[in-house]
Design a protein around this motif. Structure first.
Motif, PDB file in Angstrom:
ATOM      1  N   SER A   1     -44.302  44.047  88.083  1.00 59.23           N
ATOM      2  CA  SER A   1     -43.222  44.806  88.713  1.00 59.23           C
ATOM      3  C   SER A   1     -43.728  46.146  89.241  1.00 59.23           C
ATOM      4  O   SER A   1     -43.412  46.559  90.364  1.00 59.23           O
ATOM      5  CB  SER A   1     -42.078  45.033  87.726  1.00 59.23           C
ATOM      6  N   THR A   2     -44.531  46.834  88.431  1.00 61.28           N
ATOM      7  CA  THR A   2     -45.078  48.117  88.856  1.00 61.28           C
ATOM      8  C   THR A   2     -46.037  47.948  90.027  1.00 61.28           C
ATOM      9  O   THR A   2     -45.996  48.709  91.001  1.00 61.28           O
ATOM     10  CB  THR A   2     -45.791  48.810  87.680  1.00 61.28           C
TER      11      THR A   2
ATOM     12  N   GLN B   1     -44.155  47.305  93.261  1.00 61.40           N
ATOM     13  CA  GLN B   1     -43.524  48.518  93.775  1.00 61.40           C
ATOM     14  C   GLN B   1     -44.555  49.462  94.391  1.00 61.40           C
ATOM     15  O   GLN B   1     -44.281  50.129  95.408  1.00 61.40           O
ATOM     16  CB  GLN B   1     -42.744  49.219  92.667  1.00 61.40           C
TER      17      GLN B   1
ATOM     18  N   ASP C   1     -35.187  44.984  91.742  1.00 63.83           N
ATOM     19  CA  ASP C   1     -36.334  44.283  91.174  1.00 63.83           C
ATOM     20  C   ASP C   1     -37.194  43.772  92.319  1.00 63.83           C
ATOM     21  O   ASP C   1     -36.734  42.998  93.164  1.00 63.83           O
ATOM     22  CB  ASP C   1     -35.841  43.125  90.298  1.00 63.83           C
TER      23      ASP C   1
ATOM     24  N   HIS D   1     -39.283  41.568  92.467  1.00 61.39           N
ATOM     25  CA  HIS D   1     -39.368  40.102  92.530  1.00 61.39           C
ATOM     26  C   HIS D   1     -38.255  39.510  93.384  1.00 61.39           C
ATOM     27  O   HIS D   1     -38.386  38.385  93.882  1.00 61.39           O
ATOM     28  CB  HIS D   1     -39.315  39.502  91.121  1.00 61.39           C
TER      29      HIS D   1
ATOM     30  N   ASN E   1     -40.734  48.449  84.424  1.00 65.23           N
ATOM     31  CA  ASN E   1     -40.690  47.357  83.454  1.00 65.23           C
ATOM     32  C   ASN E   1     -39.324  46.692  83.546  1.00 65.23           C
ATOM     33  O   ASN E   1     -38.378  47.077  82.865  1.00 65.23           O
ATOM     34  CB  ASN E   1     -40.943  47.888  82.041  1.00 65.23           C
ATOM     35  N   GLU E   2     -39.220  45.678  84.401  1.00 64.25           N
ATOM     36  CA  GLU E   2     -37.925  45.064  84.664  1.00 64.25           C
ATOM     37  C   GLU E   2     -37.401  44.266  83.472  1.00 64.25           C
ATOM     38  O   GLU E   2     -36.231  43.922  83.406  1.00 64.25           O
ATOM     39  CB  GLU E   2     -37.999  44.161  85.900  1.00 64.25           C
TER      40      GLU E   2
END
Length: 272
Positions: free
Chosen positions: A25-26, A29, A43, A45, A209-210
Motif C-alpha cells: 500500500s505504501t 502510494q 486504498d 489497490h 497500512n490499509e
C-alpha cells in the motif's frame, strides 16, 4: 499468463511487482505521488487510474512492452515469512474487512468448522487463544499450497517467491528487491535509480497500512506462535523465501534479514 500483480507509473519511470503483505500500500502510494505530486484518495489497490496495473486491460500492452524491453527499472519488496503469515492471519482471518464483512465470505466459517480456528466470535471482539488458532490456520495454509485443498492458496499467504517468479517466467528481470524491514533505505535506492516527475521525500511519507485495525492486536511476540511443528510447516511452505531473501528460518524472533539477496540466484532459481 502475462505479468499479474505488476504496476507501473503512468510516466513509465518504474515497474513494481506487488507482493501482498509487504508494504504494497505504501509503495503504491509512493509511485502515485512520484507521478502526480499527490497521494491517491483511498486504498491504492482500488485505484483504476493514476497507475498502470496488469488487472486493467488498457495497461497490459504498456506493461508488457516495458517489461520485455528491459528499459524500465523493475523492483519488488519482501518481508520475513514468519511476520508475513502472521499478518495475513490477523488481517484476513481474524479481521473484519473494509466492507464490514469477513474476508472471502465463506472462508472463515470453513476454517472454524474444518480446522477449529477461533476468530473471536461473529464480530471478532471476543477473547480467544491466538496462538492455538494461528497454528491451526497454518495447517490450512499448508493444505492450500501443497494440495490446493480445500481451496487454492490465497495471494496473501502464497509464497513470495511464487509471486516474484511469474514476472521472471515471462521475461522480466528485477533490478532491485529490498526488505520491508529496512524500507526507507530500500525504497530510497529505487528512487535514486529512476527519474520521476515529482520528487519524493521519504522522510515525509506516511505508512499506508490499509489492513491496520482490521483484526485484533497481536498479543504475543512473533516467536511465541511458532513451536517445532509450526516451524516445520513454515519450512515446508516457505523454504525458498527463507533461502532466497536472506531470512533466518531457525529463529522466528530474528525478523531482520541476516544475509543479502543475490539477484542472479533469484533469477536462476525462480526462472527454472
Amino acid at each position: 499468463m502475462g505479468f499479474p500483480g505488476t504496476w507501473m507509473t503512468e510516466s513509465e519511470s518504474v515497474l513494481y511487482r506487488v507482493v501482498p503483505k509487504c508494504a504494497c500500500s505504501t509503495i503504491g502510494q509512493i509511485l502515485h505521488y512520484s507521478d502526480h505530486g499527490r497521494f491517491y484518495d483511498g486504498d491504492i489497490h482500488d485505484a483504476s487510474e493514476g497507475l498502470h496495473k496488469w488487472g486493467q486491460p488498457a495497461s497490459r500492452p504498456l506493461i508488457e512492452r516495458a517489461v520485455k524491453g528491459h528499459e524500465t527499472y523493475a523492483f519488488s519488496c519482501v518481508r520475513n515469512p514468519y511476520a508475513r503469515v502472521l499478518s495475513s492471519f490477523f488481517d484476513k482471518i481474524c479481521g473484519i474487512q473494509r466492507n464490514g464483512r469477513r474476508y472471502r465470505g465463506k472462508l472463515v466459517p470453513l476454517l472454524v468448522q474444518r480446522y477449529g480456528v477461533d476468530v473471536g466470535g461473529e464480530d471478532g471482539t471476543a477473547p480467544f487463544d491466538q496462538i492455538a488458532s494461528f497454528r491451526r490456520f497454518l495447517l490450512f495454509v499448508r493444505d492450500t499450497i501443497r494440495w490446493r485443498k480445500p481451496m487454492d492458496p490465497d495471494i496473501h499467504w502464497s509464497s513470495m517467491s511464487g509471486h516474484l517468479s511469474t514476472f521472471i517466467h515471462n521475461g522480466g528481470r528485477y533490478d532491485r528487491i529490498f526488505w520491508s524491514e529496512s524500507f526507507t533505505g530500500g525504497m530510497a535506492s529505487v528512487l535514486d535509480a529512476i527519474d520521476t516527475p515529482h520528487r519524493v521525500d521519504l522522510s515525509r511519507i506516511p505508512r499506508f497500512n490499509e489492513s491496520e485495525g482490521h483484526g485484533p492486536p497481536r498479543a504475543h511476540p512473533v516467536e511465541d506462535f511458532f513451536d517445532d511443528l509450526s516451524m516445520h510447516l513454515m519450512w515446508e511452505i516457505y523454504h525458498l523465501d527463507f533461502q532466497l531473501f536472506g531470512y533466518d528460518f531457525t529463529r522466528p524472533s530474528q525478523l531482520a534479514p541476516v544475509r543479502g539477496i543475490d539477484l542472479a540466484e533469484v533469477h536462476a532459481r525462480l526462472g527454472e
